[in-house]
Each structure stands twice: as structure tokens, then as C-alpha cells.
Design a protein around this motif. Structure first.
Motif, PDB file in Angstrom:
ATOM      1  N   LEU A 133       0.971  -1.405  -0.083  1.00 49.60           N
ATOM      2  CA  LEU A 133       0.029  -0.074   0.177  1.00 49.60           C
ATOM      3  C   LEU A 133       0.875   1.342   0.006  1.00 49.60           C
ATOM      4  O   LEU A 133       0.690   2.194  -0.716  1.00 49.60           O
ATOM      5  N   VAL A 134       1.877   1.186   0.856  1.00 47.80           N
ATOM      6  CA  VAL A 134       2.699   2.310   1.057  1.00 47.80           C
ATOM      7  C   VAL A 134       3.239   2.682  -0.331  1.00 47.80           C
ATOM      8  O   VAL A 134       3.852   3.709  -0.753  1.00 47.80           O
ATOM      9  N   ILE A 135       3.954   1.623  -0.793  1.00 44.11           N
ATOM     10  CA  ILE A 135       4.883   1.537  -1.980  1.00 44.11           C
ATOM     11  C   ILE A 135       3.884   2.239  -3.148  1.00 44.11           C
ATOM     12  O   ILE A 135       4.484   3.002  -3.954  1.00 44.11           O
ATOM     13  N   ARG A 136       2.861   1.749  -3.160  1.00 43.41           N
ATOM     14  CA  ARG A 136       1.808   1.929  -4.470  1.00 43.41           C
ATOM     15  C   ARG A 136       1.508   3.393  -4.251  1.00 43.41           C
ATOM     16  O   ARG A 136       1.327   4.174  -5.123  1.00 43.41           O
TER      17      ARG A 136
ATOM     18  N   THR B 266      12.586  -5.636  -6.856  1.00 48.00           N
ATOM     19  CA  THR B 266      11.756  -6.782  -6.475  1.00 48.00           C
ATOM     20  C   THR B 266      10.483  -6.602  -5.846  1.00 48.00           C
ATOM     21  O   THR B 266       9.632  -7.081  -5.678  1.00 48.00           O
ATOM     22  N   LEU B 267      10.234  -5.048  -5.843  1.00 46.42           N
ATOM     23  CA  LEU B 267       8.890  -4.647  -5.264  1.00 46.42           C
ATOM     24  C   LEU B 267       7.757  -4.930  -6.121  1.00 46.42           C
ATOM     25  O   LEU B 267       6.658  -5.341  -5.446  1.00 46.42           O
ATOM     26  N   SER B 268       8.029  -5.536  -7.162  1.00 43.36           N
ATOM     27  CA  SER B 268       6.703  -5.806  -8.116  1.00 43.36           C
ATOM     28  C   SER B 268       6.047  -7.077  -7.584  1.00 43.36           C
ATOM     29  O   SER B 268       4.930  -7.622  -7.880  1.00 43.36           O
ATOM     30  N   HIS B 269       7.335  -8.039  -6.916  1.00 39.00           N
ATOM     31  CA  HIS B 269       6.685  -9.171  -6.549  1.00 39.00           C
ATOM     32  C   HIS B 269       5.807  -9.216  -5.487  1.00 39.00           C
ATOM     33  O   HIS B 269       5.159 -10.280  -5.325  1.00 39.00           O
ATOM     34  N   LEU B 270       5.658  -7.957  -4.839  1.00 38.92           N
ATOM     35  CA  LEU B 270       4.551  -8.104  -3.835  1.00 38.92           C
ATOM     36  C   LEU B 270       3.119  -8.237  -4.278  1.00 38.92           C
ATOM     37  O   LEU B 270       2.321  -8.886  -3.601  1.00 38.92           O
ATOM     38  N   SER B 271       2.902  -7.200  -5.352  1.00 39.95           N
ATOM     39  CA  SER B 271       1.643  -7.644  -5.794  1.00 39.95           C
ATOM     40  C   SER B 271       1.299  -8.938  -6.570  1.00 39.95           C
ATOM     41  O   SER B 271       0.225  -9.512  -6.262  1.00 39.95           O
ATOM     42  N   ASP B 272       2.387  -9.448  -7.003  1.00 42.03           N
ATOM     43  CA  ASP B 272       2.115 -10.853  -7.535  1.00 42.03           C
ATOM     44  C   ASP B 272       1.737 -11.848  -6.451  1.00 42.03           C
ATOM     45  O   ASP B 272       0.865 -12.506  -6.466  1.00 42.03           O
ATOM     46  N   PHE B 273       2.419 -11.812  -5.327  1.00 43.61           N
ATOM     47  CA  PHE B 273       2.121 -12.561  -4.185  1.00 43.61           C
ATOM     48  C   PHE B 273       1.015 -12.382  -3.565  1.00 43.61           C
ATOM     49  O   PHE B 273       0.300 -13.289  -3.054  1.00 43.61           O
TER      50      PHE B 273
ATOM     51  N   GLN C 251      -1.996 -14.892  -2.143  1.00 43.90           N
ATOM     52  CA  GLN C 251      -2.188 -15.248  -0.579  1.00 43.90           C
ATOM     53  C   GLN C 251      -2.505 -13.848   0.072  1.00 43.90           C
ATOM     54  O   GLN C 251      -1.570 -13.128   0.325  1.00 43.90           O
ATOM     55  N   PRO C 252      -3.737 -13.197  -0.370  1.00 37.72           N
ATOM     56  CA  PRO C 252      -4.128 -11.996   0.434  1.00 37.72           C
ATOM     57  C   PRO C 252      -3.890 -12.256   1.814  1.00 37.72           C
ATOM     58  O   PRO C 252      -4.333 -13.136   2.198  1.00 37.72           O
ATOM     59  N   GLN C 253      -3.822 -11.026   2.706  1.00 42.16           N
ATOM     60  CA  GLN C 253      -3.533 -11.119   3.888  1.00 42.16           C
ATOM     61  C   GLN C 253      -2.476 -12.006   4.530  1.00 42.16           C
ATOM     62  O   GLN C 253      -2.736 -12.113   5.844  1.00 42.16           O
ATOM     63  N   ALA C 254      -1.564 -12.484   3.681  1.00 40.18           N
ATOM     64  CA  ALA C 254      -0.459 -13.117   4.260  1.00 40.18           C
ATOM     65  C   ALA C 254       0.393 -12.715   5.108  1.00 40.18           C
ATOM     66  O   ALA C 254       0.743 -11.251   5.072  1.00 40.18           O
ATOM     67  N   SER C 255       1.077 -13.334   5.968  1.00 36.93           N
ATOM     68  CA  SER C 255       2.253 -12.734   6.632  1.00 36.93           C
ATOM     69  C   SER C 255       3.614 -12.568   5.823  1.00 36.93           C
ATOM     70  O   SER C 255       3.810 -13.198   4.622  1.00 36.93           O
ATOM     71  N   PHE C 256       4.494 -11.954   6.289  1.00 32.15           N
ATOM     72  CA  PHE C 256       5.879 -11.873   5.779  1.00 32.15           C
ATOM     73  C   PHE C 256       6.603 -13.238   5.669  1.00 32.15           C
ATOM     74  O   PHE C 256       7.143 -13.315   4.716  1.00 32.15           O
ATOM     75  N   GLY C 257       6.281 -13.965   6.717  1.00 28.62           N
ATOM     76  CA  GLY C 257       6.915 -15.440   6.508  1.00 28.62           C
ATOM     77  C   GLY C 257       6.452 -16.076   5.279  1.00 28.62           C
ATOM     78  O   GLY C 257       7.337 -16.727   4.697  1.00 28.62           O
ATOM     79  N   ARG C 258       5.063 -16.131   4.894  1.00 29.80           N
ATOM     80  CA  ARG C 258       4.702 -16.821   3.771  1.00 29.80           C
ATOM     81  C   ARG C 258       5.325 -16.172   2.532  1.00 29.80           C
ATOM     82  O   ARG C 258       5.473 -16.818   1.508  1.00 29.80           O
ATOM     83  N   PHE C 259       5.417 -14.800   2.551  1.00 31.23           N
ATOM     84  CA  PHE C 259       5.952 -14.014   1.619  1.00 31.23           C
ATOM     85  C   PHE C 259       7.375 -14.578   1.283  1.00 31.23           C
ATOM     86  O   PHE C 259       8.038 -14.964   0.095  1.00 31.23           O
TER      87      PHE C 259
END
Length: 619
Positions: A108-111, A204-211, A215-223
Motif C-alpha cells: 500500500l505505501v509503495i503504491r 523486487t517490489l513488483s513481486h509484492l503484488s504478484d504474491f 495469498q491476500p492477508q498473508a504474513s511476511f513469513g509466507r512471502f
């Protein structure tokens, strides 16, 4: 680089327990968001992180991501702490059920702020055991590696790996080879826990939206599991020698427990001096073949030692030794006499070179050191210029102090690598001619067999080192010149001759190794007569290669004197001293008197056995 502090979590359990606490001790904290709760030392947890990252030379901007429920608290905190209110991002959530999740908050903050730079992400509600680590060192390491960066620490004994994100890290490349989010027991032997403290490259930031689409609402560990295990991106790990604890969904008892634990750890060691000793050594067999892919046996002795003391201080201070680093003299003649006898190279350079190399090593190995200063001083009674490893003893003791002070473990700096480190301090930084033997025995301590075979050194970067049984050893003795003026030429041009493949030298080094293997058997069998014969053979072999001119008259006279009393004798190091084995107690007494009358210093060796003594450790 841009820093993003995440404080958007909903601490329903902790908040509810504070609200319902009947003791009244926490009533003033009712409704306060987790990151604004008191941390170590009484400061708000977020105060510490803001102070850590509020550096324009490191970050162009710092953003704070919170939720709608606690936004007003952070707005008030921002105005009181000179944090730009316009950099607070509200994710709109008010309950745990409608939360976005940490990855979505970051996206959210990046976008929304259209960020196009490398990003550092930190959980702003994370307790830190040691609040002095150097965040600039983290950034330098991130920029030195071609990938993302995960910060990790070694779990304490009371912490379970099933409660944390666990990383497996290659010790050579520092690459994270596997990420396991809260693994079940038995899935990994790693005790390295990842915390919400990451660095991401802009590409690498574009991978955030792909992930998030997966997995919406996932934790950083899952990312990170997805990024490391599935996408197999280059992700590197950096260790902080301190503990972390996310408040997350913990209750009041866990929060107070960790707060007390970390605060107590700081109070236990406010400025307690750290003192370590490293002992002199005698080479019993095989030396000087340690520098020529040979084999040796050496023993640490408690007769002589170097001692280094470190205490925390406001600035970093290296204290000159009054005898070895003199700065005041009785007269010009006094200066002349001391300089002629002692030279200009005291121990202060050894302290400085060790500190410099230690910082360099930790930076390269991905270990972020705390920003703590110290005062370092040393003392030594090891005779100078007689080949008893006095310089490396100071370096070794200094390294022990630094490792203790910065909480560097044996896993971070294993013993074989530690010996290499000490050698590199002397050879690379100070250009001292030296081999590995002294450093190995001062790291392992006791009686040590060392194999420096070419294949071993090439394959693993160090030799094969075996600690030997020290029970029932005979009485070795040591004698050294009171004025060792002719001991400095002992290394001669042997290295050049060995490198050029001169048969005499090459075969001699092989013979040293063979003698060492035979001596190892003699020590194991407690065959002291055989050991004495081998010691004599070791000296004669050395004499045949180095020649009498190189050995010098002082060393030769001591050898001849010992042999008059039927004692085995050889050089324990580079020259200026001899070590011997006399099995006749009466002749040993007579020999002592003869050496003393010849102007030498004589002593019966007291072997240092690390398994039977506490002298060599911290005291």
C-alpha cells in the motif's frame, strides 16, 4: 533508500488483557497501540526505531504504516517526535478481521506514495534486546550482496523455532537457502530466526503484488517462503548478535516477561570488564613445517601468557602498555637504550590491527555489530623475540574479548577460521612472517596435533587439528636467551627455496611431517624415550636445512649445553629459546644450574590443560 516502519497490527489480546488487568499497574496503558508501549529502558518501542532510522545520510524518507483504529495515537506521537505527519499512511482497517496484513500494508505505501527505491522494512512494535546495533552496517552489507536481505538472530534456549520464521543460511555465501514459517519440530535443525527487518531491492517490489494475488492477508513469513523456496530469488541473511521479540498477538504476561528479560540482560552487564588470557606455546615436533604443508605438534604452557581486558566506554580507547609501548623516558640515553633493545613495535599495533580485522570480518560475514565503544588494554609476560608466540597471544586474547563483547559465537567464528583470522591479522595487516601452528594451539589450547597437508588446506581452507591427551606428560623444560639479539634470521630464505621446488627443502618438510606422526604415536603410547629421540632428530633436520649461520650461535650454544646433560633438545619456535626433555631428574637439576650460569633463563614447563583448568578462560 527508503525506510518503512510497520505498526498497523491489531493487538487485540494484549490490549484486552491490559484493559481487564485488575492490579491497576497497567491502567495508564489502556488503548495504547503496541508500538507506543514502554520498551527496554522505559522508552516507547517506536521511539527506539525512529531514533535508529532518523538519519538523512542513510534514508531519503521514512514512512509509518498504521491502521485507522490507532491512527490518532501515531499522529500525536509524530508531532511530539518531529516525525513528518504527512508520511503516516493509514491502511483503513479497524479490527483484526478486516486487517490488510503486513505484506499488503507494505504494498500500500509503495503504491500510494509511488516509491521507486530500495526499501528497508522494520516492524515498529518489535522489542530489541540490545539497542545499539549499527543500522548503517546493515545497509552496507545489503548493498554488497546481489539480492534481498533478511535479518536474523540465534534463538535463545527458551524460544521455540515453531513460533518463528526460520532461515537456513549458507555459511560461505550467506545466501538463505530455505525459509520455513513456524516449522514443526524436526523439519529443520536451524535455530536462526528471521524477524520483520528486511531490505528489498527496487526491482523486487513488483513481486509484492504478484504474491498478494496468490495469498491476500498473508504474513511476511509466507512471502519469504514463496520468494526463497518457490521463486528462488537471491536472498541473503545477516545476523544481528542480539535478540528480538515481536509483540504481535502475545498477551500481557509474555510482553512483561520479554521486557523484564531484555532489561535484566542489560542491567547484568552494565560495564563489567571482560578479561581473557592466551598462553605461550612450545613447538614439540614438526616445526617449522606448518608454513610448508607439513605437520606439527605444539603445546600451550601456563608459565607465560598475554592478558587482555576490555571494558565498555564512551569512546574507543587503546591503552599503551607502560613497558612495551613507552611514551615517556628518563632521558635521551634511556630512549636510545630501550629503542635499541626493544625496537619500535610494541603491542598497541596488535590491538589496533585485531580490531580493524574484526570489524572487516564481521562486515564481510554479514554480522551487524552493536554501536558500543570500549577501552582495551593488555599485559604480557611472554619473553620477546624468543619464538614463544607472544604476538599471536595478544591477538588471540584480544579476539576473545571482542567476541564476548559483541556476542559473537563459535558458530559465527569457528575455531579453525579463528586461527586463520589471527594469522591474517599478523601477516596481512602487520606483515609479520608467521605460520598457522601458533594460532591453532592458542585457539584450541592444550596439546594439539596439526596436519597442514596441501589437499586439506586447499579443500577446506584449514588443516586437521586434533587435541591430544595430556595426562601423565613428562617434565619438559624451556630455556631462552636473556638477550636474543641473533634470533631474527631464523626463517631465512627457506620459503623461496621451497616454492621453487628445491629437493632438499621439499624433502625436509615431508620428513618433518613424518617425524610428527611418529611423535604422535610416542605421545599416545607414553614412550618418552622415543619422543626424546624424535625431538633430537627434529633439530638435526632443521639444522641441515637452515644451516648454522641461520640458526645463530646463541641457539647452537643452548643446544650443545643441553646435550652435555643427555637431554633431548630442539627449537620451540623461530629461535632464541630451546625446549627439551630430560628423563634424568638429577641431571635436570644440574642442567638448570648450567643454563643459569651461562646467562640463560631456565624453567620447567607447566603445560596448560584447558580441560583441567579455568585460568585460560574469562576471569
Amino acid at each position: 533508500m527508503i525506510c518503512i516502519l510497520l505498526v498497523a497490527g491489531h493487538g487485540t489480546v494484549l490490549e484486552a488483557q491490559i484493559k481487564n488487568d485488575e492490579t491497576g499497574l497497567y491502567s495508564h496503558l489502556t488503548g495504547v497501540p503496541k508500538a507506543l508501549l514502554p520498551g527496554v529502558g522505559g522508552r516507547k518501542i517506536l521511539d527506539f526505531w525512529w531514533e535508529t532510522v532518523n538519519m538523512r545520510q542513510l534514508f531519503t524518507e521514512v514512512y509509518l504504516v498504521t491502521n485507522a483504529d490507532k491512527y490518532k495515537y501515531y499522529e500525536r506521537w509524530a508531532t511530539a517526535n518531529d516525525f513528518p505527519v504527512e508520511n503516516i499512511v493509514n491502511d483503513g482497517s479497524t479490527t483484526l478481521e478486516d486487517r490488510l496484513g503486513a505484506v499488503a500494508d507494505l504494498e500500500l505505501v509503495i503504491r500510494s506514495r509511488k516509491l521507486q527505491d530500495d526499501i528497508m522494512v522494520i516492524a515498529g512494535d518489535m522489542l530489541c534486546a540490545d539497542q545499539n546495533f549499527d543500522i548503517a552496517q546493515v545497509i552496507r552489507f545489503f548493498r554488497s550482496e546481489p539480492g534481498e536481505l533478511i535479518i536474523y538472530y540465534e534463538l535463545e534456549k527458551s524460544e521455540k523455532s515453531s513460533s518463528r520464521g526460520i532461515v537456513e543460511v549458507c555459511p560461505d555465501t550467506h545466501r538463505v537457502t530455505r525459509f520455513l514459517e513456524k516449522p514443526q519440530d524436526g523439519l529443520t535443525a536451524s535455530r536462526l530466526a528471521s524477524v520483520v527487518f528486511y531490505c528489498l531491492q527496487r526491482d523486487t517490489l513488483s513481486h509484492l503484488s504478484d504474491f498478494l494475488r496468490l495469498q491476500p492477508q498473508a504474513s511476511f513469513g509466507r512471502f519469504w517462503e514463496w520468494l526463497v523456496n518457490e521463486k528462488q530469488l537471491d536472498v541473503f541473511g545477516m545476523k544481528l548478535p542480539t535478540g528480538f521479540q515481536l509483540i504481535g498477538q502475545v498477551g500481557l504476561s509474555d510482553y512483561t516477561k520479554w521486557l523484564t528479560h531484555y532489561s535484566t540482560k542489560q542491567q547484568d552487564n552494565p560495564a563489567k570488564p571482560i578479561t581473557y588470557r592466551s598462553f605461550a606455546r612450545v613447538g614439540l615436533m614438526g616445526n617449522p613445517s606448518d608454513g610448508f604443508n607439513g605437520k606439527t605438534i605444539a603445546m600451550s604452557i601456563s608459565n607465560f601468557w598475554a592478558e587482555v581486558t576490555l571494558v565498555e566506554s564512551q569512546t574507543l580507547v587503546l591503552v599503551p602498555h607502560p613497558l612495551n609501548d613507552p611514551t615517556e623516558f628518563g632521558s635521551l640515553q634511556d630512549l636510545f637504550c630501550i629503542s635499541r633493545k626493544e625496537g619500535y613495535l610494541g603491542g598497541l599495533r596488535l590491538l589496533q590491527a585485531t580490531c580493524k580485522k574484526f570489524y572487516q570480518f564481521c562486515s564481510k560475514q554479514g554480522i551487524a555489530l552493536t554501536k558500543q565503544n570500549f577501552t582495551l588494554k593488555y599485559d604480557t609476560n611472554i619473553p620477546r623475540q624468543v619464538g614463544l608466540a607472544g604476538s599471536s597471544a595478544i591477538v588471540s586474547a584480544t579476539l576473545k574479548c571482542l567476541m564476548k563483547f559483541y556476542n559473537i559465537t563459535d558458530n559465527d567464528l569457528p575455531k579453525p577460521i579463528r586461527a586463520n583470522f589471527i594469522l591474517n591479522v599478523e601477516t596481512d595487516e602487520l606483515f609479520i612472517t608467521a605460520g598457522l601452528q601458533d594460532r591453532v594451539v592458542q585457539v584450541y589450547e592444550g596439546l594439539v596435533y596439526m596436519d597442514f597437508s596441501k589437499n586439506l588446506m586447499a579443500e577446506q581452507g584449514y588443516g586437521n587439528y586434533v587435541s591430544m591427551d595430556m595426562s601423565g606428560l613428562p617434565h619438559f623444560w624451556l630455556a631462552y636467551l636473556s638477550d636474543p639479539s641473533d634470533s631474527g634470521r631464523i626463517h631465512s630464505n627457506i620459503r623461496q627455496r621451497w616454492l621453487s621446488g628445491e629437493p632438499l627443502v621439499v624433502e625436509a618438510m615431508k620428513s618433518f611431517a613424518e617425524l610428527t606422526d611418529q611423535a604422535r604415536l610416542a605421545l599416545q603410547d607414553k614412550d618418552w624415550r622415543r619422543l626424546a629421540q624424535l625431538m633430537d632428530q627434529n633439530f638435526e633436520l632443521r639444522r641441515s636445512v637452515y644451516t648454522d649461520d641461520c640458526l645463530g650461535p646463541g641457539n647452537l650454544k643452548m643446544v650443545q649445553l643441553a646435550r652435555q646433560f643427555g637431554s633431548a633438545v630442539k627449537l620451540p619456535g623461530s629461535g632464541g629459546a630451546v625446549v627439551g626433555l630430560c628423563l634424568d631428574e638429577e641431571k635436570l637439576v644440574e642442567m638448570r644450574q648450567a643454563f643459569q650460569e651461562a646467562g640463560c633463563v631456565f624453567c620447567v614447563i607447566a603445560p596448560y590443560n584447558p580441560s583441567a583448568s579455568t585460568v585460560g578462560g574469562q576471569h
